[in-house]
Write a protein that holds these residues in place. Structure first.
Motif, PDB file in Angstrom:
ATOM      1  N   HIS A 176     -43.942  61.175 -25.702  1.00  0.00           N
ATOM      2  CA  HIS A 176     -42.873  60.332 -25.523  1.00  0.00           C
ATOM      3  C   HIS A 176     -43.043  59.221 -26.409  1.00  0.00           C
ATOM      4  CE1 HIS A 176     -41.197  62.158 -21.810  1.00  0.00           C
ATOM      5  NE2 HIS A 176     -40.804  62.947 -22.751  1.00  0.00           N
ATOM      6  N   ARG A 177     -44.496  58.686 -26.356  1.00  0.00           N
ATOM      7  CA  ARG A 177     -44.800  57.469 -27.075  1.00  0.00           C
ATOM      8  C   ARG A 177     -44.876  57.685 -28.234  1.00  0.00           C
ATOM      9  NH1 ARG A 177     -48.264  56.932 -22.660  1.00  0.00           N
ATOM     10  NH2 ARG A 177     -49.978  58.020 -23.594  1.00  0.00           N
ATOM     11  N   ASP A 178     -45.268  58.806 -28.824  1.00  0.00           N
ATOM     12  CA  ASP A 178     -45.540  59.134 -30.385  1.00  0.00           C
ATOM     13  C   ASP A 178     -43.975  59.188 -30.817  1.00  0.00           C
ATOM     14  OD1 ASP A 178     -47.257  59.967 -32.493  1.00  0.00           O
ATOM     15  OD2 ASP A 178     -45.878  61.725 -32.253  1.00  0.00           O
ATOM     16  N   LEU A 179     -43.011  59.664 -30.128  1.00  0.00           N
ATOM     17  CA  LEU A 179     -41.641  59.612 -30.532  1.00  0.00           C
ATOM     18  C   LEU A 179     -41.127  58.377 -30.869  1.00  0.00           C
ATOM     19  CD1 LEU A 179     -39.115  61.392 -31.202  1.00  0.00           C
ATOM     20  CD2 LEU A 179     -38.687  61.576 -28.907  1.00  0.00           C
ATOM     21  N   VAL A 180     -41.219  57.654 -29.727  1.00  0.00           N
ATOM     22  CA  VAL A 180     -40.849  56.016 -29.709  1.00  0.00           C
ATOM     23  C   VAL A 180     -41.424  55.255 -30.959  1.00  0.00           C
ATOM     24  CG1 VAL A 180     -40.691  54.039 -28.673  1.00  0.00           C
ATOM     25  CG2 VAL A 180     -40.124  56.197 -27.385  1.00  0.00           C
ATOM     26  N   ARG A 181     -42.797  55.602 -31.101  1.00  0.00           N
ATOM     27  CA  ARG A 181     -43.428  54.818 -32.339  1.00  0.00           C
ATOM     28  C   ARG A 181     -42.728  55.384 -33.749  1.00  0.00           C
ATOM     29  NH1 ARG A 181     -47.990  56.490 -31.478  1.00  0.00           N
ATOM     30  NH2 ARG A 181     -48.584  54.749 -29.737  1.00  0.00           N
ATOM     31  N   HIS A 182     -42.429  56.685 -33.700  1.00  0.00           N
ATOM     32  CA  HIS A 182     -41.916  57.181 -34.786  1.00  0.00           C
ATOM     33  C   HIS A 182     -40.491  56.516 -35.195  1.00  0.00           C
ATOM     34  CE1 HIS A 182     -40.610  59.854 -38.211  1.00  0.00           C
ATOM     35  NE2 HIS A 182     -39.631  60.402 -37.248  1.00  0.00           N
ATOM     36  N   LEU A 183     -39.686  56.143 -34.030  1.00  0.00           N
ATOM     37  CA  LEU A 183     -38.371  55.841 -34.177  1.00  0.00           C
ATOM     38  C   LEU A 183     -38.265  54.408 -34.253  1.00  0.00           C
ATOM     39  CD1 LEU A 183     -36.619  58.081 -31.428  1.00  0.00           C
ATOM     40  CD2 LEU A 183     -36.640  58.575 -33.938  1.00  0.00           C
ATOM     41  N   LEU A 184     -39.056  53.749 -33.843  1.00  0.00           N
ATOM     42  CA  LEU A 184     -38.923  52.054 -33.852  1.00  0.00           C
ATOM     43  C   LEU A 184     -39.365  51.716 -35.218  1.00  0.00           C
ATOM     44  CD1 LEU A 184     -41.093  50.781 -30.711  1.00  0.00           C
ATOM     45  CD2 LEU A 184     -38.419  50.537 -31.070  1.00  0.00           C
ATOM     46  N   SER A 232     -29.256  49.080 -31.400  1.00  0.00           N
ATOM     47  CA  SER A 232     -30.628  49.821 -31.597  1.00  0.00           C
ATOM     48  C   SER A 232     -30.782  51.124 -30.832  1.00  0.00           C
ATOM     49  CB  SER A 232     -31.849  48.679 -31.264  1.00  0.00           C
ATOM     50  OG  SER A 232     -31.800  47.482 -31.825  1.00  0.00           O
ATOM     51  N   PHE A 233     -30.042  51.233 -29.741  1.00  0.00           N
ATOM     52  CA  PHE A 233     -30.096  52.543 -28.938  1.00  0.00           C
ATOM     53  C   PHE A 233     -29.212  53.585 -29.725  1.00  0.00           C
ATOM     54  CE2 PHE A 233     -30.836  49.559 -24.839  1.00  0.00           C
ATOM     55  CZ  PHE A 233     -32.182  49.975 -25.043  1.00  0.00           C
ATOM     56  N   ALA A 234     -28.132  52.986 -30.176  1.00  0.00           N
ATOM     57  CA  ALA A 234     -27.328  54.127 -30.940  1.00  0.00           C
ATOM     58  C   ALA A 234     -28.054  54.367 -32.122  1.00  0.00           C
ATOM     59  CB  ALA A 234     -25.998  53.491 -31.683  1.00  0.00           C
ATOM     60  N   ALA A 261     -31.295  59.002 -34.687  1.00  0.00           N
ATOM     61  CA  ALA A 261     -32.257  59.590 -35.344  1.00  0.00           C
ATOM     62  C   ALA A 261     -33.081  60.665 -34.650  1.00  0.00           C
ATOM     63  CB  ALA A 261     -33.331  58.350 -35.808  1.00  0.00           C
ATOM     64  N   ASN A 262     -33.133  60.612 -33.116  1.00  0.00           N
ATOM     65  CA  ASN A 262     -33.956  61.601 -32.522  1.00  0.00           C
ATOM     66  C   ASN A 262     -32.964  62.713 -32.349  1.00  0.00           C
ATOM     67  OD1 ASN A 262     -35.408  62.873 -30.577  1.00  0.00           O
ATOM     68  ND2 ASN A 262     -34.381  61.872 -28.894  1.00  0.00           N
ATOM     69  N   ARG A 263     -33.507  63.873 -33.326  1.00  0.00           N
ATOM     70  CA  ARG A 263     -32.785  65.178 -33.436  1.00  0.00           C
ATOM     71  C   ARG A 263     -33.183  65.953 -32.225  1.00  0.00           C
ATOM     72  NH1 ARG A 263     -28.613  63.570 -36.000  1.00  0.00           N
ATOM     73  NH2 ARG A 263     -29.140  62.527 -38.062  1.00  0.00           N
ATOM     74  N   ILE A 264     -34.131  65.657 -31.239  1.00  0.00           N
ATOM     75  CA  ILE A 264     -34.790  66.589 -30.324  1.00  0.00           C
ATOM     76  C   ILE A 264     -33.684  66.458 -29.030  1.00  0.00           C
ATOM     77  CG2 ILE A 264     -36.447  66.889 -28.849  1.00  0.00           C
ATOM     78  CD1 ILE A 264     -38.294  65.545 -30.783  1.00  0.00           C
ATOM     79  N   GLN A 304     -36.625  45.592 -33.588  1.00  0.00           N
ATOM     80  CA  GLN A 304     -37.920  46.014 -33.195  1.00  0.00           C
ATOM     81  C   GLN A 304     -38.505  44.661 -32.280  1.00  0.00           C
ATOM     82  OE1 GLN A 304     -41.114  47.473 -36.029  1.00  0.00           O
ATOM     83  NE2 GLN A 304     -39.382  48.282 -37.405  1.00  0.00           N
ATOM     84  N   ARG A 305     -38.438  43.638 -32.807  1.00  0.00           N
ATOM     85  CA  ARG A 305     -39.017  42.666 -31.835  1.00  0.00           C
ATOM     86  C   ARG A 305     -38.379  42.399 -30.316  1.00  0.00           C
ATOM     87  NH1 ARG A 305     -39.622  36.363 -33.200  1.00  0.00           N
ATOM     88  NH2 ARG A 305     -40.889  35.590 -31.541  1.00  0.00           N
ATOM     89  N   ILE A 306     -36.973  42.624 -30.512  1.00  0.00           N
ATOM     90  CA  ILE A 306     -35.910  42.523 -29.322  1.00  0.00           C
ATOM     91  C   ILE A 306     -36.441  43.559 -28.432  1.00  0.00           C
ATOM     92  CG2 ILE A 306     -33.870  42.625 -28.489  1.00  0.00           C
ATOM     93  CD1 ILE A 306     -32.774  41.322 -31.018  1.00  0.00           C
ATOM     94  N   LEU A 307     -36.336  44.710 -28.791  1.00  0.00           N
ATOM     95  CA  LEU A 307     -37.053  45.911 -27.989  1.00  0.00           C
ATOM     96  C   LEU A 307     -38.446  45.752 -27.401  1.00  0.00           C
ATOM     97  CD1 LEU A 307     -35.736  48.884 -30.155  1.00  0.00           C
ATOM     98  CD2 LEU A 307     -34.742  48.241 -27.919  1.00  0.00           C
ATOM     99  N   LEU A 308     -39.134  45.020 -28.145  1.00  0.00           N
ATOM    100  CA  LEU A 308     -40.670  44.939 -27.650  1.00  0.00           C
ATOM    101  C   LEU A 308     -40.360  44.093 -26.546  1.00  0.00           C
ATOM    102  CD1 LEU A 308     -42.864  45.170 -31.004  1.00  0.00           C
ATOM    103  CD2 LEU A 308     -42.684  46.843 -29.261  1.00  0.00           C
ATOM    104  N   LEU A 309     -39.871  42.973 -26.833  1.00  0.00           N
ATOM    105  CA  LEU A 309     -39.818  41.939 -26.005  1.00  0.00           C
ATOM    106  C   LEU A 309     -39.177  42.270 -24.574  1.00  0.00           C
ATOM    107  CD1 LEU A 309     -38.622  38.663 -28.066  1.00  0.00           C
ATOM    108  CD2 LEU A 309     -40.982  39.161 -26.777  1.00  0.00           C
ATOM    109  N   ARG A 310     -38.212  43.157 -24.569  1.00  0.00           N
ATOM    110  CA  ARG A 310     -37.199  43.711 -23.685  1.00  0.00           C
ATOM    111  C   ARG A 310     -38.074  44.836 -22.738  1.00  0.00           C
ATOM    112  NH1 ARG A 310     -35.662  44.228 -19.461  1.00  0.00           N
ATOM    113  NH2 ARG A 310     -33.897  44.800 -18.754  1.00  0.00           N
ATOM    114  N   TYR A 311     -38.676  45.851 -23.335  1.00  0.00           N
ATOM    115  CA  TYR A 311     -39.299  46.862 -22.714  1.00  0.00           C
ATOM    116  C   TYR A 311     -40.957  46.742 -22.749  1.00  0.00           C
ATOM    117  CZ  TYR A 311     -34.416  48.494 -22.697  1.00  0.00           C
ATOM    118  OH  TYR A 311     -33.284  48.726 -22.514  1.00  0.00           O
ATOM    119  N   TYR A 312     -41.506  46.095 -23.569  1.00  0.00           N
ATOM    120  CA  TYR A 312     -42.911  45.774 -23.324  1.00  0.00           C
ATOM    121  C   TYR A 312     -43.412  44.615 -22.693  1.00  0.00           C
ATOM    122  CZ  TYR A 312     -43.482  50.106 -26.222  1.00  0.00           C
ATOM    123  OH  TYR A 312     -43.451  51.429 -26.514  1.00  0.00           O
TER     124      TYR A 312
END
Length: 294
Positions: A232-240, A282-284, A289-292, A248-256
């Motif tokens: 999962h982490r590898d997939l998130v890193r690829h999408l970010l 960002s979520f959209a 982008a995630n085809r899985i 990217q910064r907003i997502l990192l501040l919110r979830y990291y």
């Protein structure tokens, strides 16, 4: 010839010889020891026949046809001894026919070296030789886990040196003593000892061991819950990396960094509503982008 009860040829096999001043480790084979009266009678008949044949063999000239006939009769009469010894190695997953053939070689060697005047029963004399021949066969020829040829040949020398030093010192030799005897390094001795244990592979699904411990599968195999997180982490890193830098910064501040939307808006100097819209956008993008499939 070895003393009474000794096994010729068995001294070269670890654990198969009696050692100085000791009786053989393996119990002597005595046909007819079973509770079945018929089996006891067959055993007694075999011992009597063996004794008679040896008395005849002693009077014959080696190499003559009559000597060969009596010798063959001795081999045939004592084949049950070989089958009895071979049965001890049934768990090695080697064809019993091959093991019996190897044990028969030991029987023939015992017949050729046996002296009935020493007052020792032939089965007691022959059993260590038969078992030693079988052990030597497994030691030198049967391996599921193959080791380099040089290491295997060196291991045979280490085994022989260990036996000689044990006899000379009356104790098990140290690694340094074996290395000095063979003029090799201690690391090579340790590698040979490790290779000597590689007779066959053990199944991970094998039943519980004799000491009561769980099988290898129970002790070594388990499901690591963190493995899913790696994917999962590898997939998130690829999408970010596909998002704009501010998102990217907003997502990192919110979830990291675990900041609230209000704290993020104060950090970036924008309204909370704008932060909410950026997160939704960002979520959209990430979902598209995630085809899985989830």
């Amino acid at each position: 010839m070895p003393g009474a009860g000794a096994a010729p040829g068995a001294e070269t096999v670890p654990g198969s010889g009696p050692g100085p001043g000791r009786a053989p480790r393996s119990a002597p084979f005595r046909p007819g020891r079973a509770s079945d009266p018929a089996a006891r009678k067959r055993g007694a008949d075999t011992r009597a026949l063996t004794q008679l044949l040896f008395s005849q063999l002693k009077e014959l000239e080696p190499g003559t046809a009559e000597h060969g006939r009596v010798r063959s009769a001795l081999i045939e009469a004592n084949l049950p001894l070989v089958r009895y010894a071979a049965a001890r190695f049934r768990s090695r997953n080697e064809p019993m026919e091959d093991v019996v053939q190897v044990g028969t070689i030991g029987l023939i060697n015992a017949i050729d070296r046996f002296d009935p005047d020493r007052g020792v029963q032939f089965p007691t004399f022959a059993m260590p030789t038969v078992v030693g021949e079988i052990k030597r066969y497994f030691r030198d020829n049967v391996r599921t886990v193959h080791v380099p040829r040089r290491l295997h040949e060196l291991w045979v020398q280490v085994t022989s040196a260990t036996e000689d030093l044990t006899t000379a010192h009356g104790r098990s030799p140290t690694t340094a003593e074996i290395a000095e005897r063979l003029r090799i390094s201690e690391d090579e001795v340790l590698a040979c000892i490790e290779a000597g244990r590689s007779y066959h592979a053990t199944s991970l699904e094998a039943a519980q061991e004799g000491d009561g411990l769980p099988g290898l599968l129970d002790r070594l195999g388990y499901e690591d819950p963190a493995l899913d997180g790696v994917e999962h982490r590898d997939l998130v890193r690829h999408l970010l990396v596909q998002l704009p830098e501010r998102e990217q910064r907003i997502l990192l501040l919110r979830y990291y960094s675990n900041l609230t939307q209000s704290q993020i808006s104060a950090e970036l100097g924008v309204s909370q509503m704008h932060v909410s819209r950026l997160l939704a956008r960002s979520f959209a993008r990430l979902r598209s982008a995630n085809r899985i499939e989830p």
